[in-house]
Scaffold this active site. Structure first.
Site, PDB file in Angstrom:
ATOM      1  N   HIS A  62      53.195  48.818  41.544  1.00  0.00           N
ATOM      2  CA  HIS A  62      53.349  48.337  40.167  1.00  0.00           C
ATOM      3  C   HIS A  62      53.457  49.536  39.215  1.00  0.00           C
ATOM      4  O   HIS A  62      53.069  50.658  39.558  1.00  0.00           O
ATOM      5  CB  HIS A  62      52.159  47.464  39.781  1.00  0.00           C
ATOM      6  CG  HIS A  62      52.265  46.057  40.301  1.00  0.00           C
ATOM      7  ND1 HIS A  62      51.452  45.045  39.896  1.00  0.00           N
ATOM      8  CD2 HIS A  62      53.136  45.514  41.188  1.00  0.00           C
ATOM      9  CE1 HIS A  62      51.802  43.924  40.509  1.00  0.00           C
ATOM     10  NE2 HIS A  62      52.813  44.178  41.310  1.00  0.00           N
ATOM     11  N   GLU A  64      51.825  50.275  36.430  1.00  0.00           N
ATOM     12  CA  GLU A  64      50.540  50.877  36.038  1.00  0.00           C
ATOM     13  C   GLU A  64      49.966  51.681  37.208  1.00  0.00           C
ATOM     14  O   GLU A  64      49.408  52.769  37.045  1.00  0.00           O
ATOM     15  CB  GLU A  64      49.543  49.785  35.631  1.00  0.00           C
ATOM     16  CG  GLU A  64      50.013  48.860  34.508  1.00  0.00           C
ATOM     17  CD  GLU A  64      50.783  47.620  34.992  1.00  0.00           C
ATOM     18  OE1 GLU A  64      51.539  47.699  35.987  1.00  0.00           O
ATOM     19  OE2 GLU A  64      50.634  46.559  34.345  1.00  0.00           O
ATOM     20  N   CYS A  99      48.273  43.123  35.863  1.00  0.00           N
ATOM     21  CA  CYS A  99      48.006  41.966  36.733  1.00  0.00           C
ATOM     22  C   CYS A  99      46.537  41.863  37.092  1.00  0.00           C
ATOM     23  O   CYS A  99      45.841  42.864  37.243  1.00  0.00           O
ATOM     24  CB  CYS A  99      48.852  42.059  38.001  1.00  0.00           C
ATOM     25  SG  CYS A  99      48.446  43.451  39.060  1.00  0.00           S
ATOM     26  N   CYS A 109      46.106  45.641  39.192  1.00  0.00           N
ATOM     27  CA  CYS A 109      46.057  46.795  38.282  1.00  0.00           C
ATOM     28  C   CYS A 109      44.863  46.721  37.337  1.00  0.00           C
ATOM     29  O   CYS A 109      44.311  47.749  36.944  1.00  0.00           O
ATOM     30  CB  CYS A 109      47.361  46.909  37.506  1.00  0.00           C
ATOM     31  SG  CYS A 109      48.736  47.306  38.607  1.00  0.00           S
TER      32      CYS A 109
HETATM   33  C1  HJL Z   1      52.720  44.220  36.065  1.00  0.00           C
HETATM   34  C2  HJL Z   1      54.142  45.414  37.512  1.00  0.00           C
HETATM   35  C3  HJL Z   1      54.464  44.186  38.178  1.00  0.00           C
HETATM   36  C4  HJL Z   1      53.837  42.994  37.755  1.00  0.00           C
HETATM   37  N1  HJL Z   1      52.984  43.042  36.685  1.00  0.00           N
HETATM   38  N2  HJL Z   1      51.889  44.234  35.013  1.00  0.00           N
HETATM   39  N3  HJL Z   1      53.250  45.379  36.480  1.00  0.00           N
HETATM   40  N4  HJL Z   1      55.340  44.183  39.216  1.00  0.00           N
HETATM   41  O1  HJL Z   1      54.647  46.511  37.848  1.00  0.00           O
HETATM   42  C5  HJL Z   1      53.060  40.768  38.448  1.00  0.00           C
HETATM   43  C6  HJL Z   1      53.336  39.731  39.520  1.00  0.00           C
HETATM   44  C7  HJL Z   1      53.258  40.336  40.929  1.00  0.00           C
HETATM   45  C8  HJL Z   1      53.379  39.230  41.968  1.00  0.00           C
HETATM   46  C9  HJL Z   1      53.705  39.759  43.378  1.00  0.00           C
HETATM   47  N5  HJL Z   1      54.055  41.822  38.407  1.00  0.00           N
HETATM   48  O2  HJL Z   1      53.805  42.756  43.323  1.00  0.00           O
HETATM   49  O3  HJL Z   1      52.335  38.728  39.410  1.00  0.00           O
HETATM   50  O4  HJL Z   1      54.003  41.794  45.611  1.00  0.00           O
HETATM   51  O5  HJL Z   1      54.284  41.277  41.107  1.00  0.00           O
HETATM   52  O6  HJL Z   1      51.785  42.695  44.817  1.00  0.00           O
HETATM   53  O7  HJL Z   1      52.155  38.501  42.031  1.00  0.00           O
HETATM   54  O8  HJL Z   1      52.683  40.599  43.857  1.00  0.00           O
HETATM   55  P1  HJL Z   1      53.079  42.047  44.418  1.00  0.00           P
HETATM   56 ZN    ZN Z   2      49.769  45.265  38.764  1.00  0.00          ZN
END
Ligand code: HJL
Ligand code: ZN
Length: 172
Positions: A62, A64, A99, A109
């Site tokens: 992600h 963060e 998240c 995060c």
């Molecule tokens: C935030 C990120 C990102 C998400 N949220 N704040 N920064 N990708 O870089 C939130 C979303 C999750 C899914 C899938 N996304 O990413 O809820 O596979 O990407 O661990 O729940 O989970 P994974």
């Molecule tokens: Zn996250």
């Protein structure tokens, strides 16, 4: 490497959010997550500590999380001990609220940020997380419980969500 940031004035939250959005647009589209950009800023000196975007680093990373991994590598300090090297007045800008739960089961995060609560004083978010993947995100409440202020920076919601969901078949 990202191109050097434009000079953004202290307290220009919209300017920093726009820069975070430009980072998000570098993220490769993936149907099961959002393309997010994040910046850690030292507000005492108005200097960017590090930046990150979704999937910038290898693995299921992600935005963060990328900020923290990059800092951890730079300082040779484990991620959970980064509060030892972060400046006193650090803030985080992120296009989507951090998240609190991940479909993949990886460490959210919010947990990573809460560990740094003595240095990360405020989290500026561009939008709340849409409920597509994990339902209601408890991120904001968890951060506030840890004494971290959460501030919504208004005005870029449409662009943030467009970039976040680019490449998704079913747009939320
Ligand atoms: C935030 C990120 C990102 C998400 N949220 N704040 N920064 N990708 O870089 C939130 C979303 C999750 C899914 C899938 N996304 O990413 O809820 O596979 O990407 O661990 O729940 O989970 P994974
Ligand atoms: Zn996250």
């Amino acid at each position: 490497m990202t191109s050097p940031p434009p000079q953004i004035l202290p307290g220009d939250h919209h300017g920093y959010m726009q820069y975070a959005l430009s980072l998000a647009s570098k993220s490769p589209p993936k149907p099961t997550n959002y393309r997010v950009g994040a910046i850690l800023l030292d507000i005492s000196t108005n200097s960017i500590i590090t930046t990150g975007y979704t999937l910038e680093l290898s693995g299921n990373t992600h935005a963060e999380q990328c900020c923290l991994i990059k800092l951890s590598e730079e300082h040779q300090v484990p991620e959970e001990l980064l509060s030892e090297v972060l400046p006193q007045n650090t803030v985080l800008y992120t296009t989507i609220e951090p998240c609190s739960k991940r479909l993949s089961g990886n460490r959210p995060c919010v947990e990573r940020i809460v560990r740094l609560a003595n240095k990360v004083k405020t989290v500026y978010v561009g939008v709340k997380e849409p409920e597509t993947f994990v339902g209601e995100n408890k991120g904001r409440a968890r951060l506030e419980e840890a004494g971290i202020k959460v501030v919504l920076v208004e005005g870029l919601e449409t662009e943030i969500l467009d970039i976040a969901t680019a490449g998704h078949e079913l747009k939320s």
